[in-house]
Design an enzyme around this catalytic site. Sequence first.
Site, PDB file in Angstrom:
ATOM      1  N   GLU A  35      44.650  52.286  39.568  1.00 27.19           N
ATOM      2  CA  GLU A  35      45.052  53.116  40.351  1.00 27.19           C
ATOM      3  C   GLU A  35      46.610  53.137  40.389  1.00 27.19           C
ATOM      4  O   GLU A  35      46.961  51.929  40.627  1.00 27.19           O
ATOM      5  CB  GLU A  35      44.331  53.017  41.751  1.00 27.19           C
ATOM      6  CG  GLU A  35      44.764  54.077  42.546  1.00 27.19           C
ATOM      7  CD  GLU A  35      44.202  53.854  43.849  1.00 27.19           C
ATOM      8  OE1 GLU A  35      43.910  52.798  44.467  1.00 27.19           O
ATOM      9  OE2 GLU A  35      44.395  55.046  44.632  1.00 27.19           O
ATOM     10  N   ARG A 260      36.762  38.214  38.680  1.00 24.88           N
ATOM     11  CA  ARG A 260      38.240  38.367  38.696  1.00 24.88           C
ATOM     12  C   ARG A 260      38.931  36.995  38.769  1.00 24.88           C
ATOM     13  O   ARG A 260      38.343  35.998  39.244  1.00 24.88           O
ATOM     14  CB  ARG A 260      38.835  39.061  40.096  1.00 24.88           C
ATOM     15  CG  ARG A 260      38.323  38.407  41.475  1.00 24.88           C
ATOM     16  CD  ARG A 260      39.179  39.034  42.611  1.00 24.88           C
ATOM     17  NE  ARG A 260      38.646  40.332  42.934  1.00 24.88           N
ATOM     18  CZ  ARG A 260      39.501  41.276  42.784  1.00 24.88           C
ATOM     19  NH1 ARG A 260      40.769  41.333  42.557  1.00 24.88           N
ATOM     20  NH2 ARG A 260      39.058  42.603  43.085  1.00 24.88           N
ATOM     21  N   LYS A 270      47.052  44.038  47.376  1.00 22.55           N
ATOM     22  CA  LYS A 270      48.217  44.906  47.391  1.00 22.55           C
ATOM     23  C   LYS A 270      48.735  44.990  48.933  1.00 22.55           C
ATOM     24  O   LYS A 270      49.974  45.028  49.299  1.00 22.55           O
ATOM     25  CB  LYS A 270      48.099  46.389  47.239  1.00 22.55           C
ATOM     26  CG  LYS A 270      47.683  46.891  45.590  1.00 22.55           C
ATOM     27  CD  LYS A 270      46.718  47.949  45.221  1.00 22.55           C
ATOM     28  CE  LYS A 270      46.767  48.164  43.790  1.00 22.55           C
ATOM     29  NZ  LYS A 270      45.462  48.986  43.278  1.00 22.55           N
TER      30      LYS A 270
END
Length: 560
Positions: A35, A260, A270
Amino acid sequence: MSNDTPRRDFIREMVAEDAASGRFGRPICTRFPPEPNGYPHIGHAKSICLNFGIAREFGGKVHLRFDDTNPFTEDIKYVEAIKRDIRWLGFEWDEEFYASDYFERLYEIAVALVRKGKAYVDSENEEEIREHRGTVTVAGTPSRYRDRSVEENLDLLARMKAGEFPDGAHVLRAKIDLAHPNMIMRDPLLYRIRHATHYRRGDAWCIYPLYDYAHGLSDAIEGITHSLCTLEFKDNKDIYDWLVREAGFTPPPEQTEFARLVLDYTVVSKRKLLRLVNEGHVTGWDDPRLHTLSGIRRRGVTPEAIRAFADGVGVARKPARTEMAAYEHAVRNDLNMRVPRVLCVVKPLKVVITNYPEGQVEQLEASYYPHDVPKTGSRMVPFSRELYIDRDDFMEDPPKKFYRLGPGREVRLRYGYFITCTDVVKDAAGEVVELRCTYDPATRGGDSPDGRKVQGTIHWVSAAHAVDCELRLYETLFTVPDPDDVPDGQDFTSVLNPNSLTVVRGAKVEPSVAADPIGSRYQFERTGYFVSDDDSKPGALVFNRTVTLRDSWAKEKGKS
RNA sequence: UGCCCCAUCGUCCAAUGGCAGGACAGCGGUCUUUGGAUCCGCUAAUGGUGGUUCGAAUCCACCUGGGGCAACCA
């Protein structure tokens, strides 16, 4: 690529099987679907290496697809940064796509779902929807709008798209099961109204698809075979499969989840990165203490090192934390074979060679690489009567295992001469300000004709020729391996490392590097790997410490 | 508490019913004009209990532990 025989993780085994069986009837196709709302980091690097690596290894293709379905948070600057960082890592995508280019197609599919009675317009407000979804232990209850007719749903959906309603007035939901044991399947939202300007589509749309809806269908539209994502999307696989099946895609792409990357002493979310930047804990997204790819790059780490690190970490389904040591190993291992060695004195201590002729300057040849690095090259370094050595390389009262300089001791100046310390000069406060030494002219270059050995070799620069520079010495940004594991009422900012950056001014580097371009990497012998920073200017050199050398003396010191 | 995922040296990853192995870290040594690198050696693990089997890290059950899911984020 950094390796010719990639490790066979469970995903590669699956892909190999599918490739061999011809399961999809077409070449392997993966995708990297960021994104565009933040900068790529070390965790993305793992995913990039996986997706691009598999496509390459199996003769398939990889798509870069921007998952740009939320006009509130996304920006063109992030797509540029993401593309730049992927290329920096050493990969190139076969196709570049944007989920926002599929809005028309996605809308058609939504209309078809409504026609099939598989989706409906819900007019409950956000709070009601949340309440009616139930909880993990209690089933949800159907919305009072759930049984609207197909005609009414079609009409409402068309008017949502036409902009007749304000944000939040209606949503489109899949009609599945409000009592589903998987929360994700309790009539998930497909579209919401957002009167916002999209960075690519402008004001063309005022309804935007949500992740679950856009993601799987985008994969299917592109003919992705293997859709690789992280563990937290495991529950979303149900809706992924439901949608691509309802939309009639065969054979459907297959989502597979892997763990991850979590690196000790770092944060990459973020939200947290943003706070670190906004609250001034770091200087920006490319602060070398951050493990954004831009920070890593500015720190002097190479893409090859990151790829080797990603390979070394492996791919599995077990949530795992990786030690910083594994990362630093990959960095040193890469830099060791790559960068020239030069001399830089961090904390200068003046040395006067009392038996060296005043005014004399010699040029001594110094190899750029040690004997075990298969690269060649050398430069001349000036030697003169007044030098600097590092303060840490002298002790007035050295312990037994200290191999460096002390009163009466003899050491080798790297590529220079053997010197012996004869006098220690102190200031009024008793601090050592200068050493007086003698040199042995027969040891020019560093070897003694009589076979005499010295315990230590230290680095040095000629005082008159050295160039002043600034060194930025980095440590981990946090003091604990897991910055989220803090006492109640605190957060990751409470475990920031006050010593994460040490700026050293007045360091002295040999003159050979003075005109090198920004981004030049070196090993400052016995000190660490460094890179010239973006802030560096001729006459005002600035170097970032990429990583220290392994230091067995520090360990030895720690024992006492 | 419902559903889902996971569990092997300190850490990361292998072993796909047949001798638990590699990497990083650690420890000891070698070598060295970087206390770097190299090379050699050592330490160190199948969460627990049952079951299936000639044989289980691997298959099954239960237990324990860890993680994910209740944004109109992705």
